[in-house]
Write a protein that holds these residues in place. Structure first.
Motif, PDB file in Angstrom:
ATOM      1  N   ALA A   1       0.877  -1.167   0.000  1.00  0.00           N
ATOM      2  CA  ALA A   1       0.000   0.000   0.000  1.00  0.00           C
ATOM      3  C   ALA A   1       0.914   1.217   0.000  1.00  0.00           C
ATOM      4  O   ALA A   1       1.738   1.385   0.897  1.00  0.00           O
ATOM      5  N   LYS A  30       1.511   5.613  -1.358  1.00  0.00           N
ATOM      6  CA  LYS A  30       0.848   6.879  -1.662  1.00  0.00           C
ATOM      7  C   LYS A  30       0.575   6.952  -3.160  1.00  0.00           C
ATOM      8  O   LYS A  30       1.385   6.501  -3.968  1.00  0.00           O
ATOM      9  N   ASN A  33     -11.505   5.022  -1.454  1.00  0.00           N
ATOM     10  CA  ASN A  33     -11.541   6.110  -2.430  1.00  0.00           C
ATOM     11  C   ASN A  33     -11.259   7.449  -1.745  1.00  0.00           C
ATOM     12  O   ASN A  33     -11.859   7.779  -0.747  1.00  0.00           O
ATOM     13  N   SER A  57      -8.455   8.297  -0.310  1.00  0.00           N
ATOM     14  CA  SER A  57      -7.515   8.192   0.815  1.00  0.00           C
ATOM     15  C   SER A  57      -6.098   8.600   0.428  1.00  0.00           C
ATOM     16  O   SER A  57      -5.260   8.801   1.294  1.00  0.00           O
ATOM     17  N   ARG A  61      -4.081   6.622  -1.143  1.00  0.00           N
ATOM     18  CA  ARG A  61      -3.276   5.397  -1.079  1.00  0.00           C
ATOM     19  C   ARG A  61      -3.729   4.454  -2.176  1.00  0.00           C
ATOM     20  O   ARG A  61      -4.883   4.468  -2.586  1.00  0.00           O
ATOM     21  N   ARG A  62      -2.814   3.628  -2.657  1.00  0.00           N
ATOM     22  CA  ARG A  62      -3.159   2.643  -3.677  1.00  0.00           C
ATOM     23  C   ARG A  62      -2.326   1.396  -3.470  1.00  0.00           C
ATOM     24  O   ARG A  62      -1.345   1.403  -2.725  1.00  0.00           O
ATOM     25  N   PHE A  63      -2.739   0.316  -4.115  1.00  0.00           N
ATOM     26  CA  PHE A  63      -1.974  -0.924  -4.059  1.00  0.00           C
ATOM     27  C   PHE A  63      -0.943  -0.942  -5.176  1.00  0.00           C
ATOM     28  O   PHE A  63      -1.200  -0.467  -6.281  1.00  0.00           O
ATOM     29  N   SER A  81      -7.857   0.122  -5.880  1.00  0.00           N
ATOM     30  CA  SER A  81      -7.407   1.164  -4.974  1.00  0.00           C
ATOM     31  C   SER A  81      -7.923   0.910  -3.560  1.00  0.00           C
ATOM     32  O   SER A  81      -8.877   0.165  -3.349  1.00  0.00           O
ATOM     33  N   LEU A  82      -7.269   1.529  -2.612  1.00  0.00           N
ATOM     34  CA  LEU A  82      -7.753   1.493  -1.240  1.00  0.00           C
ATOM     35  C   LEU A  82      -8.957   2.420  -1.147  1.00  0.00           C
ATOM     36  O   LEU A  82      -9.476   2.882  -2.157  1.00  0.00           O
ATOM     37  N   ILE A 107      -2.774   7.705  -6.397  1.00  0.00           N
ATOM     38  CA  ILE A 107      -4.164   7.532  -6.807  1.00  0.00           C
ATOM     39  C   ILE A 107      -4.300   6.163  -7.441  1.00  0.00           C
ATOM     40  O   ILE A 107      -3.569   5.825  -8.365  1.00  0.00           O
ATOM     41  N   GLY A 108      -5.232   5.369  -6.950  1.00  0.00           N
ATOM     42  CA  GLY A 108      -5.393   4.008  -7.407  1.00  0.00           C
ATOM     43  C   GLY A 108      -6.334   3.861  -8.584  1.00  0.00           C
ATOM     44  O   GLY A 108      -6.957   4.810  -9.043  1.00  0.00           O
ATOM     45  N   GLY A 109      -6.424   2.624  -9.051  1.00  0.00           N
ATOM     46  CA  GLY A 109      -7.322   2.287 -10.139  1.00  0.00           C
ATOM     47  C   GLY A 109      -8.372   1.326  -9.645  1.00  0.00           C
ATOM     48  O   GLY A 109      -9.016   1.551  -8.622  1.00  0.00           O
TER      49      GLY A 109
END
Length: 50
Positions: free
Chosen positions: A22, A24, A34, A36, A38-40, A31-32, A26-28
């Motif tokens: 995890a 810092k 929404n 937050s 944080r992203r995987f 993602s963690l 923006i995830g797809g």
């Protein structure tokens, strides 16, 4: 942390070591929470086993 996958996924990934972090950003799709920030991040290495 333990990571669970179903039997079909295991068949495809059984020779792969997965590392899921995890971080810092923006995830797809995975993602963690929404918004937050944080992203995987998933990394993989092929394992040669007998």
């Amino acid at each position: 942390m333990p990571f669970h996958k179903n039997a079909d996924q295991h068949g495809r990934w059984k020779h792969t070591e997965l590392t899921i972090d995890a971080i810092k950003g923006i995830g797809g799709m995975f993602s963690l929470e929404n918004g937050s920030g944080r992203r995987f991040l998933t990394r993989s290495d092929i394992c040669l086993t007998e």
